[in-house]
Write a protein that holds these residues in place. Sequence first.
Motif, PDB file in Angstrom:
ATOM      1  N   ALA A   9       0.838  -1.200   0.000  1.00 10.14           N
ATOM      2  CA  ALA A   9       0.000   0.000   0.000  1.00 10.14           C
ATOM      3  C   ALA A   9       0.875   1.252   0.000  1.00 10.14           C
ATOM      4  O   ALA A   9       0.606   2.216  -0.720  1.00 10.14           O
ATOM      5  CB  ALA A   9      -0.913  -0.015   1.222  1.00 10.14           C
ATOM      6  N   LEU A  10       1.948   1.209   0.793  1.00  9.67           N
ATOM      7  CA  LEU A  10       2.837   2.373   0.856  1.00  9.67           C
ATOM      8  C   LEU A  10       3.536   2.593  -0.476  1.00  9.67           C
ATOM      9  O   LEU A  10       3.793   3.731  -0.869  1.00  9.67           O
ATOM     10  CB  LEU A  10       3.875   2.182   1.957  1.00  9.67           C
ATOM     11  CG  LEU A  10       3.380   2.458   3.364  1.00  9.67           C
ATOM     12  CD1 LEU A  10       4.530   2.337   4.346  1.00  9.67           C
ATOM     13  CD2 LEU A  10       2.792   3.848   3.446  1.00  9.67           C
ATOM     14  N   ALA A  11       3.849   1.480  -1.179  1.00 14.63           N
ATOM     15  CA  ALA A  11       4.503   1.623  -2.472  1.00 14.63           C
ATOM     16  C   ALA A  11       3.586   2.369  -3.443  1.00 14.63           C
ATOM     17  O   ALA A  11       4.023   3.245  -4.187  1.00 14.63           O
ATOM     18  CB  ALA A  11       4.868   0.247  -3.027  1.00 14.63           C
TER      19      ALA A  11
ATOM     20  N   GLN B 280       3.900   8.629  -5.951  1.00 15.54           N
ATOM     21  CA  GLN B 280       3.691  10.030  -6.322  1.00 15.54           C
ATOM     22  C   GLN B 280       5.001  10.811  -6.335  1.00 15.54           C
ATOM     23  O   GLN B 280       5.067  11.887  -6.914  1.00 15.54           O
ATOM     24  CB  GLN B 280       2.710  10.689  -5.360  1.00 15.54           C
ATOM     25  CG  GLN B 280       3.222  10.738  -3.931  1.00 15.54           C
ATOM     26  CD  GLN B 280       2.213  11.352  -2.982  1.00 15.54           C
ATOM     27  OE1 GLN B 280       1.731  12.442  -3.191  1.00 15.54           O
ATOM     28  NE2 GLN B 280       1.895  10.610  -1.935  1.00 15.54           N
ATOM     29  N   PHE B 281       6.054  10.262  -5.688  1.00 14.29           N
ATOM     30  CA  PHE B 281       7.325  10.986  -5.645  1.00 14.29           C
ATOM     31  C   PHE B 281       8.236  10.574  -6.788  1.00 14.29           C
ATOM     32  O   PHE B 281       9.081  11.350  -7.219  1.00 14.29           O
ATOM     33  CB  PHE B 281       8.023  10.751  -4.306  1.00 14.29           C
ATOM     34  CG  PHE B 281       7.227  11.242  -3.135  1.00 14.29           C
ATOM     35  CD1 PHE B 281       7.137  12.602  -2.877  1.00 14.29           C
ATOM     36  CD2 PHE B 281       6.525  10.369  -2.331  1.00 14.29           C
ATOM     37  CE1 PHE B 281       6.380  13.066  -1.819  1.00 14.29           C
ATOM     38  CE2 PHE B 281       5.768  10.829  -1.281  1.00 14.29           C
ATOM     39  CZ  PHE B 281       5.691  12.178  -1.019  1.00 14.29           C
TER      40      PHE B 281
ATOM     41  N   GLY C  71       3.320  12.568   5.140  1.00 17.81           N
ATOM     42  CA  GLY C  71       2.349  11.597   4.647  1.00 17.81           C
ATOM     43  C   GLY C  71       2.345  10.335   5.487  1.00 17.81           C
ATOM     44  O   GLY C  71       1.283   9.821   5.857  1.00 17.81           O
ATOM     45  N   LEU C  72       3.529   9.838   5.818  1.00 19.96           N
ATOM     46  CA  LEU C  72       3.613   8.615   6.619  1.00 19.96           C
ATOM     47  C   LEU C  72       2.994   8.838   7.987  1.00 19.96           C
ATOM     48  O   LEU C  72       2.306   7.979   8.529  1.00 19.96           O
ATOM     49  CB  LEU C  72       5.078   8.190   6.761  1.00 19.96           C
ATOM     50  CG  LEU C  72       5.714   7.648   5.485  1.00 19.96           C
ATOM     51  CD1 LEU C  72       7.224   7.550   5.638  1.00 19.96           C
ATOM     52  CD2 LEU C  72       5.143   6.293   5.134  1.00 19.96           C
ATOM     53  N   ASP C  73       3.221  10.016   8.524  1.00 15.90           N
ATOM     54  CA  ASP C  73       2.670  10.351   9.820  1.00 15.90           C
ATOM     55  C   ASP C  73       1.142  10.380   9.757  1.00 15.90           C
ATOM     56  O   ASP C  73       0.457   9.846  10.633  1.00 15.90           O
ATOM     57  CB  ASP C  73       3.220  11.716  10.245  1.00 15.90           C
ATOM     58  CG  ASP C  73       2.980  11.959  11.710  1.00 15.90           C
ATOM     59  OD1 ASP C  73       3.239  11.021  12.486  1.00 15.90           O
ATOM     60  OD2 ASP C  73       2.524  13.053  12.059  1.00 15.90           O
ATOM     61  N   ALA C  74       0.601  10.994   8.668  1.00 17.43           N
ATOM     62  CA  ALA C  74      -0.853  11.085   8.530  1.00 17.43           C
ATOM     63  C   ALA C  74      -1.470   9.700   8.371  1.00 17.43           C
ATOM     64  O   ALA C  74      -2.619   9.483   8.744  1.00 17.43           O
ATOM     65  CB  ALA C  74      -1.203  11.956   7.326  1.00 17.43           C
ATOM     66  N   MET C  75      -0.713   8.760   7.801  1.00 19.56           N
ATOM     67  CA  MET C  75      -1.241   7.415   7.628  1.00 19.56           C
ATOM     68  C   MET C  75      -0.986   6.552   8.858  1.00 19.56           C
ATOM     69  O   MET C  75      -1.397   5.398   8.897  1.00 19.56           O
ATOM     70  CB  MET C  75      -0.615   6.757   6.400  1.00 19.56           C
ATOM     71  CG  MET C  75      -1.129   7.364   5.101  1.00 19.56           C
ATOM     72  SD  MET C  75      -0.502   6.498   3.660  1.00 19.56           S
ATOM     73  CE  MET C  75       1.178   7.014   3.652  1.00 19.56           C
TER      74      MET C  75
ATOM     75  N   VAL D  37      -7.585   7.749   3.399  1.00 16.25           N
ATOM     76  CA  VAL D  37      -7.805   8.790   2.399  1.00 16.25           C
ATOM     77  C   VAL D  37      -6.471   9.393   1.942  1.00 16.25           C
ATOM     78  O   VAL D  37      -6.263   9.652   0.756  1.00 16.25           O
ATOM     79  CB  VAL D  37      -8.751   9.868   2.989  1.00 16.25           C
ATOM     80  CG1 VAL D  37      -8.601  11.181   2.277  1.00 16.25           C
ATOM     81  CG2 VAL D  37     -10.190   9.391   2.909  1.00 16.25           C
ATOM     82  N   VAL D  38      -5.549   9.571   2.881  1.00 14.56           N
ATOM     83  CA  VAL D  38      -4.225  10.092   2.524  1.00 14.56           C
ATOM     84  C   VAL D  38      -3.527   9.122   1.579  1.00 14.56           C
ATOM     85  O   VAL D  38      -2.898   9.507   0.588  1.00 14.56           O
ATOM     86  CB  VAL D  38      -3.390  10.335   3.791  1.00 14.56           C
ATOM     87  CG1 VAL D  38      -1.942  10.599   3.442  1.00 14.56           C
ATOM     88  CG2 VAL D  38      -3.955  11.492   4.582  1.00 14.56           C
ATOM     89  N   GLN D  39      -3.681   7.837   1.880  1.00 17.64           N
ATOM     90  CA  GLN D  39      -3.085   6.815   1.027  1.00 17.64           C
ATOM     91  C   GLN D  39      -3.685   6.871  -0.382  1.00 17.64           C
ATOM     92  O   GLN D  39      -2.967   6.802  -1.382  1.00 17.64           O
ATOM     93  CB  GLN D  39      -3.378   5.460   1.673  1.00 17.64           C
ATOM     94  CG  GLN D  39      -2.478   4.359   1.234  1.00 17.64           C
ATOM     95  CD  GLN D  39      -2.822   3.088   1.992  1.00 17.64           C
ATOM     96  OE1 GLN D  39      -3.026   3.126   3.208  1.00 17.64           O
ATOM     97  NE2 GLN D  39      -2.899   1.993   1.302  1.00 17.64           N
TER      98      GLN D  39
END
Lengths: 449, 237
Positions: A15-17, A22-23, A72-76, A205-207
Amino acid sequence: MRARDPAGETEALLALAGWAAQFTPSVALELASAQPARFAGVPFFSALSLEVSASLRLFGGLAPILAALRQGLDAMGFTACIACAPTAKSAIWLARAGRETALDSARLAAGLEDLPVRLLDCDADTLAALAAIGAETIGDLERLPRDGVARRFGRGLLEEIDRALGRRPDPRTFFTPPPRFHARLELAAEVSQAEMLVFAARRLVVQLAGFLAARAGGVRRLVLRLFHRDAPATEVAIGLVAPSRDAEHFTRLARERLATVGLRAPVRAITLAAADIEPLAGEPRALFGGAVGGAADDWAQLVERLRARLGAAAVHGVAAVPDHRPERASRRSEPARGQPAPARRQSSAAAPREGYAAGPPRCIPGAPRPFWLLPQPRPLAEIDSVPHHGGPLALLAGPERIESGWWDGDDVARDYFIAQTPDRALVWIFRPRPSGPDGVNWYLHGLFA
Amino acid sequence: MSSLLQAILERTDVWRGAAPAGAAPSITSGFPALDAALPGGGWPTGCLVEILPRHEGIGELRLLGPALAGLSRGGRCLAWIAPPHLPYAPALAAAGIDPARLLVVRTRSPQETLWATEQALRAAACGAVLAWPAAARYPDLRRLQLAAEKGEGLAVLFRAPQLRAEASPAPLRLALDTANGGLAVHVLKRRGAPLAAPVLLQQPIVARPAAADPADHAVDRDQPSAAAARDSRRAHA
C-alpha cells in the motif's frame, strides 16, 4: 506483545509503495535480508526504495521530498526510518541500521565503513565465522584480502558490498501500482461513534490521495465499508461532482457522510475502495502563490458538501423548458458544473452580455411570470363572482389565455390574471375554461415576490 | 496632522454621525433612491442583510432582481437556501437572472438551513446567498455574519416581520411594506446615521401593454410540436 505478521507487513508495504509512487515512478520493494525461518517460502518485504534523483528538480531538492514523505507517513499512522544514499543497497543498509542520514558519493565509502556485518544477506553461520575472524563492520571486511574472503565465504558477500558502493550494477524490478485502489485498516479498538471513524478513514484517504497523484488521476466515487463483529458490513458511498484527489476534501466529505450514518454495531475494521480512476491533470499554480481559477472548484466542493449532508435530491438547479404550460416551463436540473467563473475581482466590471449565449427562453413582453410558482394550483373561494385569497382579489391585468398540450393528453385551457390581495401582494390566478371540477372557477398558481 | 485625520476618516469602519458610512464594497441595487440610502451606494457585500417583508409576495425578490441579474451576468453563482417555494425559471429569465446560475438547497430542519447557509457564505464561488431561516437565535446570526465576512458575496436573510424589534448582528436591516401602490423600504439599521423616512420604490410588475411583436415568442418556432399545435387550433377555429 504481538507477534510479527509478515503478511500484514507486506500488505502495508504494498500500500505504501502505491502511495510513494507520487514521488517517483521508480519504487521497489526490498526483501528482508535475514528471512526468519518460520516464514520461509513467503516473500517477506521489509523496506521500500525510491529512486528520487529525477524528482529532485520537481520537488525543489531532497529536503522537501523528505518532509512530504514524513508528513504523509505520519498522517497514515506509520513510523519510518528514512536514509538517502547514491545506491539503493547502501540506503537500505543505512535505514536498517537506524541512521537517518543523507550521504553523497564522496562520503559513501566512509559512511558505510562502520555499519555492522549483520546487514549483509548471509546466514547465521557466516555471521559467526565473520565474528570469529574479528570482522565486525563492513569496513573490517573491506580491508581483508578479497581473494581470501571470496575463497572462504563465496563471492556473494563481496558482490553485495560492490553493489552498495556502486562498483557493480544493482538493477531492481519496480513496483507496478494496481489498476484500482483498495485499502483496509484494522482498528486498534472497536469504535461505536461515527465521528471517531473519520480519524481512521483519514489514514486511508491520505493513502488514496498519494495513489491518485502517482497516476495523475482522480475519482468521482469512493466507497467506505465499515466491518462489524456480528453484523453485515455497512457501505458508505461518497460521490463527487468532479474528479478529485484532494485528501482534505475527501476527509470533509467523509465527515459529513459518516455523521448521517447510523452505526448498527461497533466497527472493527474499515476499507476504502475506489475504481474508475479518471485522468486529472495537476493544478496550475499562480505565479505569486494561491490557486488559479479556484471559484469553479470551490463551487463543486460546495455542492458536494451540501449533498453529502442533505442528500443528492435536496441540492439542485433550475432550468427553463420551452413550453407554454406554466407548470412545465420550469424544471429541476443538475446544478451547473465547472462554471467558467471569471476572476472574482472582475465580476462587476465584466461587460454585460445582451441576451444569453446558450438560449434560455426569451420572455414574452407584457406577460409577466411570478418568481414563485405553486407546485399545484390551489382552488380559491369565489364570493359574489370575485375570487378571494385572504380577502377579495382585485384583477390588475389579464386575461392572458394559455391553451396548449392537447398532443400529450395533459392539455390546459386557462385565462391567467394578475391580481392584488387586500394586503397588496401580487398573485397569479387563473380561471379554467370550462370551469374545473366541483365548479371551482378560480385557482391560485403563483406569487409575484 | 490633517492627513492623519483624513486617513482615519477614509477607513470603512469609521463614519461620522451625519452621513451614511463611506465606501464599503457594494453592488448597485438598480434603484437609485435605494442606493442613496444604503451605505456604500448599494447592497453591501461581505455582510449580512436582513429583509423583513410584511408578508410574502410583497416584492422582496423584485427588490433584489437587478442586483442578482448583474451578478449572474458576471458569471457568479446564486445560492437559494430553503426558499418557501421553488423559484420559477421563466420569471428569473425575464428579470435577467440566468437560471443556470442558481443553486437551490432544500432543507429539513432549521439547523440544516443555518448549516447550509454558513457553507454557502464561506464559499467564494457564490455571488449571492439568499436564505430563508425559519428560526435563528442571536448566536446563529452572529455565526452567519462572521461567515459572510469571510466570503465576498451578497448575503440576504429573509425573516419574519415580527422580528423587527429583536436585536440582530446584521449591519443592514430593511423592513418592507406597501405604500401608495409601491414598496416602502424602512431602513431599520444601517452603518452610519439612522434614516427616519422610508424609501419609496415603484416596481411596475404590470407592464404597460407592450408592442405586440409576433416574432418575439417564448417557444421556438422551429419546434414541430408547437407549430402543429398552433395550426391545428387554427383549423378547429
